[in-house]
Design a protein around this motif. Structure first.
Motif, PDB file in Angstrom:
ATOM      1  N   ASP A 113      24.373  -3.062 -59.996  1.00 24.58           N
ATOM      2  CA  ASP A 113      22.934  -3.140 -59.772  1.00 24.58           C
ATOM      3  C   ASP A 113      22.402  -1.913 -59.033  1.00 24.58           C
ATOM      4  O   ASP A 113      21.212  -1.780 -58.825  1.00 24.58           O
ATOM      5  N   LEU A 114      23.309  -1.005 -58.635  1.00 23.01           N
ATOM      6  CA  LEU A 114      22.896   0.211 -57.961  1.00 23.01           C
ATOM      7  C   LEU A 114      22.742   1.355 -58.958  1.00 23.01           C
ATOM      8  O   LEU A 114      23.484   1.447 -59.932  1.00 23.01           O
ATOM      9  N   VAL A 115      21.751   2.209 -58.714  1.00 23.04           N
ATOM     10  CA  VAL A 115      21.514   3.380 -59.560  1.00 23.04           C
ATOM     11  C   VAL A 115      22.086   4.587 -58.828  1.00 23.04           C
ATOM     12  O   VAL A 115      21.598   4.975 -57.762  1.00 23.04           O
ATOM     13  N   ASN A 116      23.125   5.178 -59.390  1.00 21.58           N
ATOM     14  CA  ASN A 116      23.905   6.186 -58.667  1.00 21.58           C
ATOM     15  C   ASN A 116      23.138   7.455 -58.332  1.00 21.58           C
ATOM     16  O   ASN A 116      23.399   8.092 -57.316  1.00 21.58           O
TER      17      ASN A 116
ATOM     18  N   PHE B 282      13.793   5.350 -64.986  1.00 28.08           N
ATOM     19  CA  PHE B 282      14.765   4.788 -65.932  1.00 28.08           C
ATOM     20  C   PHE B 282      16.093   5.531 -65.782  1.00 28.08           C
ATOM     21  O   PHE B 282      16.126   6.761 -65.741  1.00 28.08           O
ATOM     22  N   ASP B 283      17.166   4.774 -65.712  1.00 26.90           N
ATOM     23  CA  ASP B 283      18.509   5.329 -65.509  1.00 26.90           C
ATOM     24  C   ASP B 283      19.077   5.810 -66.845  1.00 26.90           C
ATOM     25  O   ASP B 283      19.317   5.004 -67.754  1.00 26.90           O
ATOM     26  N   SER B 284      19.330   7.102 -66.962  1.00 23.35           N
ATOM     27  CA  SER B 284      19.826   7.662 -68.225  1.00 23.35           C
ATOM     28  C   SER B 284      21.257   7.229 -68.520  1.00 23.35           C
ATOM     29  O   SER B 284      21.725   7.354 -69.651  1.00 23.35           O
ATOM     30  N   ASP B 285      21.982   6.732 -67.498  1.00 26.16           N
ATOM     31  CA  ASP B 285      23.362   6.284 -67.707  1.00 26.16           C
ATOM     32  C   ASP B 285      23.458   4.800 -68.067  1.00 26.16           C
ATOM     33  O   ASP B 285      24.554   4.295 -68.300  1.00 26.16           O
ATOM     34  N   HIS B 286      22.321   4.126 -68.089  1.00 22.32           N
ATOM     35  CA  HIS B 286      22.292   2.702 -68.438  1.00 22.32           C
ATOM     36  C   HIS B 286      21.767   2.578 -69.871  1.00 22.32           C
ATOM     37  O   HIS B 286      20.668   3.053 -70.177  1.00 22.32           O
TER      38      HIS B 286
END
Length: 533
Positions: free
Chosen positions: A13-16, A170-174
């Motif tokens: 649930d964390l965004v690195n 928005f998280d590009s790794d998700h």
């Protein structure tokens, strides 16, 4: 030793690469996403309302209130828009190197409000001192242009950072958030177009039928609202995580990327096969050093193909002045109102692109994004060329009608040609924006290292800005070349004696050349990730 399920869930649930407003790692469930992006879109809608409220009818203000010629007014509008679209390179550099996007947006918003306030004051003083036989004084002109360029400076910090900050939510790794980010650029442009359409319809009417002081003052109020909305959402945003280097070394970090790009450019042709990963995609570690250099040919061809875009708010508007602008009995619209059809076209085109075109393209190409970003940009270039051909044909028809009715030397008499003839070319501009401009923004944001994304967007905006400078230069050259030896300029103040259709054919030819060069260059371009091929 296994990690407890509850800790695994917390880590997921964390965004690195993002932090919250306190500096802690951002929690996916409580920060970012469409909730935060929607607030930022709202800010940009208000800002676009303010900017377009000034820009869309500026050529009318310069010719009617300040007494400038058509050619000079067009050059001044092109120069101002060009400056406003080029300065984001400096603003983005400051944001990415030192200030951060959030602080840059706050500071530039305050400058924006100051510029709009002074512009309102300038218009008020001009109205108080104007008369039929007297032009505004030198000091009035100085105040007006200083105010105008304060707005351009504010654009330099505001424009690249707001859109990049929205995409940062928005998280590009998700996987899901990455697809959502692609949709963000489309919906961003759709809502902006709605704000632009309202601004054109409302502000042009007020400027034409009430007065220019109100016409500039209302955008100032909208900018105040935009700043308030942006500040209220600060606790929900995701902020790009800074590196462990001191902030004062931000310029050093950015400089390393630039100089690394130049240095590593020499290595690109030594052994290309060693640099390529699976399916022709270069690993990100190799791309970071050379990414900016590799974007330059795409940027140059995009800039040339955007020169026609500068005509939509200048020459298109002046043409509209000469024809029958009645859309209903007793209802005549200002010529700049036609720009609203661009926004209407975008409002129609974006949902069709998202819900019709993309699903079909995905089935045909088997690619997650349907078509590549470069294919999208190329489609916009091709449509631009078609639009210039259409504009040239419509203008040729307008000139024939003027000649048939003996109106060649009667520029103030309305030509019996409906303004609806111009609507298709405005509608096509909307499609060009959905493909070309949005595609370019996503491309330049995505194809640079994470710490340079504001600069990436500024790179895209600068192509549009420099195209306005090139348009102004081209207008000066064409006006001089066609007027010498006693001839009638293609851009004569009397548009019935002018030949804007020839100018449009020239732009169509230059865009076609840029398109073919772009196709040649894009065939060898290497994307940063597999899912973009």
């Amino acid at each position: 030793m296994s990690i407890p399920e509850e800790e695994v869930g917390l880590l997921e649930d964390l965004v690195n690469d993002s932090v919250d407003h306190r500096g802690n790692l951002a929690v996916r469930s409580s920060t970012g996403g469409w909730r935060s992006a929607s607030l930022i879109i709202g800010v940009e809608v208000a800002e676009r309302f303010a900017y377009v409220g000034i820009a869309c009818n500026m050529i009318t203000y310069l010719t009617e209130q300040l007494g400038q010629s058509t050619a000079n007014a067009a050059v001044n509008v092109n120069t101002w828009i060009g400056t406003a679209s080029t300065l984001p390179i400096i603003g983005a550099f400051l944001a990415d190197a030192y200030l951060g996007r959030y602080r840059t947006i706050l500071g530039s918003s305050l400058i924006y409000i100051l510029g709009l306030g002074l512009l309102t004051l300038s218009a008020s003083l001009t109205l108080m001192g104007s008369s039929e036989n007297r032009k505004p004084s030198f000091l009035m002109n100085v105040l007006f242009f200083c105010s105008l360029y304060l707005v351009a400076i504010a654009q330099g910090g505001h424009k690249p950072c707001v859109q990049a900050f929205g995409a940062d939510q928005f998280d590009s790794d998700h996987p899901k958030e990455r697809l959502a980010r692609g949709s963000f650029f489309n919906w961003w442009f759709l809502f902006l177009s709605g704000g632009i359409a309202i601004s054109i319809l409302v502000m042009v009417y007020i400027q034409s039928n009430v007065n220019w002081a109100f016409g500039f003052g209302i955008p100032c109020l909208f900018m105040v609202m935009a700043l308030a909305i942006f500040f209220l959402g600060r606790k929900t945003y995701r902020y790009p995580k800074r590196t462990h280097e001191k902030k004062n070394n931000g310029f050093v970090r950015i400089g390393r990327v630039f100089f690394g790009a130049i240095k590593n450019r020499k290595l690109m042709n030594l052994n290309k096969a060693m640099l390529l990963g699976e399916e022709g995609v270069e690993p990100c570690s190799n791309m970071d050093a050379k990414g900016l250099v590799r974007l330059i040919p795409i940027w140059i061809t995009s800039m040339v193909s955007m020169i026609p875009y500068a005509q939509y708010s200048t020459l298109f508007t002046k043409q509209g002045v000469t024809v029958d602008r009645r859309i209903l009995p007793g209802l005549e619209i200002p010529p700049a109102t036609l720009l609203s059809f661009v926004s209407i076209s975008v409002l129609i085109s974006v949902p069709i692109y998202e819900h019709v075109f993309l699903p079909i393209a995905r089935k045909m190409t088997k690619k997650p994004n349907g078509i590549t970003m470069l294919q999208r940009i190329g489609t916009g270039m091709m449509l631009t060329c078609v639009n210039m051909v259409l504009a040239a044909l419509v203008e040729a028809k307008r000139l024939r009608i003027a000649e048939e009715h003996g109106l060649i030397d009667k520029p103030n008499v309305t030509i019996p040609m409906s303004i609806w003839w111009f609507v298709p070319q405005y509608m096509l501009v909307g499609m060009i924006e959905v493909f070309g401009l949005v595609g370019a923004q996503e491309f330049f944001y995505d194809q640079v290292p994470t710490e340079l994304r504001s600069i990436g967007l500024a790179f895209s905006l600068s192509a549009l800005g420099l195209s306005n400078f090139l348009s102004g230069l081209l207008i000066i050259v064409v006006d001089w070349a066609t007027e010498r030896d006693g001839g009638h300029s293609w851009l004569n103040n009397n548009l019935n004696r002018a030949h804007i259709d020839y100018f449009y054919w020239l732009l169509a030819a230059s865009t076609a050349i840029a398109f073919f060069v772009f196709v040649f260059i894009s065939r060898s371009y290497v994307y940063r990730r597999v899912d973009q091929v």
